[in-house]
Design an enzyme around this catalytic site. Sequence first.
Site, PDB file in Angstrom:
ATOM      1  NE  ARG A  83      -2.415  -1.030   3.575  1.00  0.00           N
ATOM      2  CZ  ARG A  83      -3.221  -0.668   4.852  1.00  0.00           C
ATOM      3  NH1 ARG A  83      -4.087   0.125   5.002  1.00  0.00           N
ATOM      4  NH2 ARG A  83      -2.701  -1.159   5.971  1.00  0.00           N
ATOM      5  CG  ASN A  96      -0.919  -7.504  -4.912  1.00  0.00           C
ATOM      6  OD1 ASN A  96      -0.097  -7.025  -5.871  1.00  0.00           O
ATOM      7  ND2 ASN A  96      -0.859  -6.989  -3.494  1.00  0.00           N
ATOM      8  CB  ILE A 119       2.911 -12.080   3.528  1.00  0.00           C
ATOM      9  CG1 ILE A 119       3.638 -13.126   4.201  1.00  0.00           C
ATOM     10  CG2 ILE A 119       2.829 -10.765   4.411  1.00  0.00           C
ATOM     11  CD1 ILE A 119       4.922 -12.945   5.012  1.00  0.00           C
ATOM     12  CB  THR A 120       0.458 -11.033  -1.524  1.00  0.00           C
ATOM     13  OG1 THR A 120       1.879 -11.282  -1.802  1.00  0.00           O
ATOM     14  CG2 THR A 120       0.184  -9.888  -2.586  1.00  0.00           C
ATOM     15  NE  ARG A 152       0.943  -3.992  12.625  1.00  0.00           N
ATOM     16  CZ  ARG A 152       0.861  -4.206  11.433  1.00  0.00           C
ATOM     17  NH1 ARG A 152      -0.244  -4.446  11.034  1.00  0.00           N
ATOM     18  NH2 ARG A 152       1.893  -4.010  10.526  1.00  0.00           N
ATOM     19  CG  HIS A 176      -4.512  -8.471   7.333  1.00  0.00           C
ATOM     20  ND1 HIS A 176      -4.039  -8.190   8.844  1.00  0.00           N
ATOM     21  CD2 HIS A 176      -3.668  -7.973   6.616  1.00  0.00           C
ATOM     22  CE1 HIS A 176      -2.880  -7.434   8.561  1.00  0.00           C
ATOM     23  NE2 HIS A 176      -2.581  -7.259   7.401  1.00  0.00           N
TER      24      HIS A 176
HETATM   25  P1  A3D Z   1       7.842  -4.612  -1.703  1.00  0.00           P
HETATM   26  O1  A3D Z   1       8.995  -4.331  -1.017  1.00  0.00           O
HETATM   27  O2  A3D Z   1       7.272  -3.991  -3.155  1.00  0.00           O
HETATM   28  O3  A3D Z   1       8.073  -6.331  -2.527  1.00  0.00           O
HETATM   29  C1  A3D Z   1       7.109  -6.906  -3.318  1.00  0.00           C
HETATM   30  C2  A3D Z   1       8.046  -7.665  -4.480  1.00  0.00           C
HETATM   31  O4  A3D Z   1       7.224  -8.375  -5.135  1.00  0.00           O
HETATM   32  C3  A3D Z   1       8.903  -6.576  -5.046  1.00  0.00           C
HETATM   33  O5  A3D Z   1      10.177  -6.975  -5.180  1.00  0.00           O
HETATM   34  C4  A3D Z   1       8.284  -7.176  -6.791  1.00  0.00           C
HETATM   35  O6  A3D Z   1       9.297  -6.877  -7.504  1.00  0.00           O
HETATM   36  C5  A3D Z   1       8.076  -8.446  -6.424  1.00  0.00           C
HETATM   37  N1  A3D Z   1       6.951  -8.796  -7.493  1.00  0.00           N
HETATM   38  C6  A3D Z   1       5.981  -8.211  -8.083  1.00  0.00           C
HETATM   39  N2  A3D Z   1       5.346  -8.891  -9.062  1.00  0.00           N
HETATM   40  C7  A3D Z   1       5.942 -10.012  -8.908  1.00  0.00           C
HETATM   41  C8  A3D Z   1       5.794 -11.355  -9.457  1.00  0.00           C
HETATM   42  N3  A3D Z   1       4.802 -11.398 -10.545  1.00  0.00           N
HETATM   43  N4  A3D Z   1       6.275 -12.487  -9.200  1.00  0.00           N
HETATM   44  C9  A3D Z   1       7.317 -12.396  -8.258  1.00  0.00           C
HETATM   45  N5  A3D Z   1       7.628 -11.220  -7.751  1.00  0.00           N
HETATM   46  C10 A3D Z   1       6.757 -10.041  -7.776  1.00  0.00           C
HETATM   47  O7  A3D Z   1       6.566  -4.978  -0.801  1.00  0.00           O
HETATM   48  P2  A3D Z   1       6.537  -5.610   0.699  1.00  0.00           P
HETATM   49  O8  A3D Z   1       7.604  -6.802   0.840  1.00  0.00           O
HETATM   50  O9  A3D Z   1       6.593  -4.465   1.704  1.00  0.00           O
HETATM   51  O10 A3D Z   1       5.000  -6.344   0.894  1.00  0.00           O
HETATM   52  C11 A3D Z   1       4.612  -7.397  -0.055  1.00  0.00           C
HETATM   53  C12 A3D Z   1       3.366  -7.606   0.442  1.00  0.00           C
HETATM   54  O11 A3D Z   1       2.820  -8.135   1.517  1.00  0.00           O
HETATM   55  C13 A3D Z   1       2.389  -6.445  -0.194  1.00  0.00           C
HETATM   56  O12 A3D Z   1       1.282  -6.819  -1.012  1.00  0.00           O
HETATM   57  C14 A3D Z   1       1.816  -5.925   1.176  1.00  0.00           C
HETATM   58  O13 A3D Z   1       0.803  -5.260   1.290  1.00  0.00           O
HETATM   59  C15 A3D Z   1       1.754  -7.237   1.862  1.00  0.00           C
HETATM   60  N6  A3D Z   1       1.802  -7.112   3.252  1.00  0.00           N
HETATM   61  C16 A3D Z   1       1.023  -8.009   4.209  1.00  0.00           C
HETATM   62  C17 A3D Z   1       0.830  -7.918   5.654  1.00  0.00           C
HETATM   63  C18 A3D Z   1       0.063  -8.599   6.379  1.00  0.00           C
HETATM   64  O14 A3D Z   1      -0.105  -8.788   7.459  1.00  0.00           O
HETATM   65  C19 A3D Z   1      -0.865  -9.822   5.645  1.00  0.00           C
HETATM   66  C20 A3D Z   1       1.704  -7.016   6.046  1.00  0.00           C
HETATM   67  C21 A3D Z   1       2.413  -6.213   5.451  1.00  0.00           C
HETATM   68  C22 A3D Z   1       2.643  -6.196   4.022  1.00  0.00           C
END
Ligand code: A3D
Length: 320
Positions: A83, A96, A119-120, A152, A176
């Site tokens: 986000r 996603n 986690i996505t 949290r 969530h």
């Molecule tokens: P970020 O640092 O942007 O990492 C996501 C990675 O996914 C990037 O390196 C992209 O290149 C890669 N990516 C995009 N498309 C693809 C694909 N098709 N195949 C493989 N890799 C790809 O994000 P983040 O690590 O901070 O967060 C990742 C996800 O977790 C997001 O959707 C967040 O919203 C989610 N998230 C969930 C929680 C929960 O508690 C559920 C908490 C925090 C973040």
Amino acid sequence: MARKKIALIGSGMIGGTLAHLAAKKEMGDIVLFDIAEGMPQGKALDLSQCGPIEGFDAKITGSNDYADIAGADVVIVTAGVPRKPGMSRDDLLGINLKVMKAVGEGIKNNCPDAFVICITNPLDAMVWALREFSGLPHNKVVGMAGVLDSARFATFLAWEFDVSVKDVNAFVLGGHGDTMVPVTSYTTINGIPVNDFAKIKGVSESRIDEIVDRTRKGGGEIVGLLGNGSAYYAPATSAIAMAEAYLGDQKRILPCASYVEGKYGLDGLYVGVPTMIGAGGTEEVIEIELSDEEKSNLKVSTDAVEELLEACKGLDSSLA
Ligand code: A3D
């Protein structure tokens, strides 16, 4: 005995943190996968060079080829976009969902026996879609959210009462999102129900309500402060606890987004419920008694998840 293999799909902020934690804990050899070329390889190299200092032997490699996740025991999925300030988790759905399709196929073709932790976001819909696309059994695909949301809640309660976080056992159920259900009736300070403890400490009910509200909005608070991206340290730590429960057959009872069939009056969706994790994956969903208010809050939360599933089906006809 061969070392375990941990595949991390998405090597961004959470993926990199997961790799570091898994290596430090010697959970197995680690493959960082991403579509971004060079990035997972660069992170793998950087993290490998922590080994001599921290004393771990885990092999960490980076890849843009799904063939490299072949035979993984555990897969943790963070691929997609996080986000930005002002966005809800649901705003990420369209992008996603497509990512989950590619990831689900990659898992199906290369490591169909893995335990998969998603986690996505939006979490409850994405874990459902990932399961559908991968075709793995429901007990081998789970979502991480409740461990984080409960952590949290526990953090804020420990601060409020000025007690050790080790003594706070907090519990969050439901989807969530901002409708998640922090369950105060099952939240204790080393066995003392939180509402009783609040009375002992002279903390008002309305203050506990404020803490519940802050927990619900806990992810957004961090998104607003970071200005670019979302939380990653605690999300990664939470998923590692789930992976350890599986690899060590620990039979831990953790709040996870698990597939619910029948319990809680729900059928055919993933939502946050107390779940036993052991060598069989999500071995059991535990149904607990809820107050009428908690039941109706859970209903609001699961209705929101069901709406997102309908939206997924509208976006990808193979899910309908
Ligand atoms: P970020 O640092 O942007 O990492 C996501 C990675 O996914 C990037 O390196 C992209 O290149 C890669 N990516 C995009 N498309 C693809 C694909 N098709 N195949 C493989 N890799 C790809 O994000 P983040 O690590 O901070 O967060 C990742 C996800 O977790 C997001 O959707 C967040 O919203 C989610 N998230 C969930 C929680 C929960 O508690 C559920 C908490 C925090 C973040």
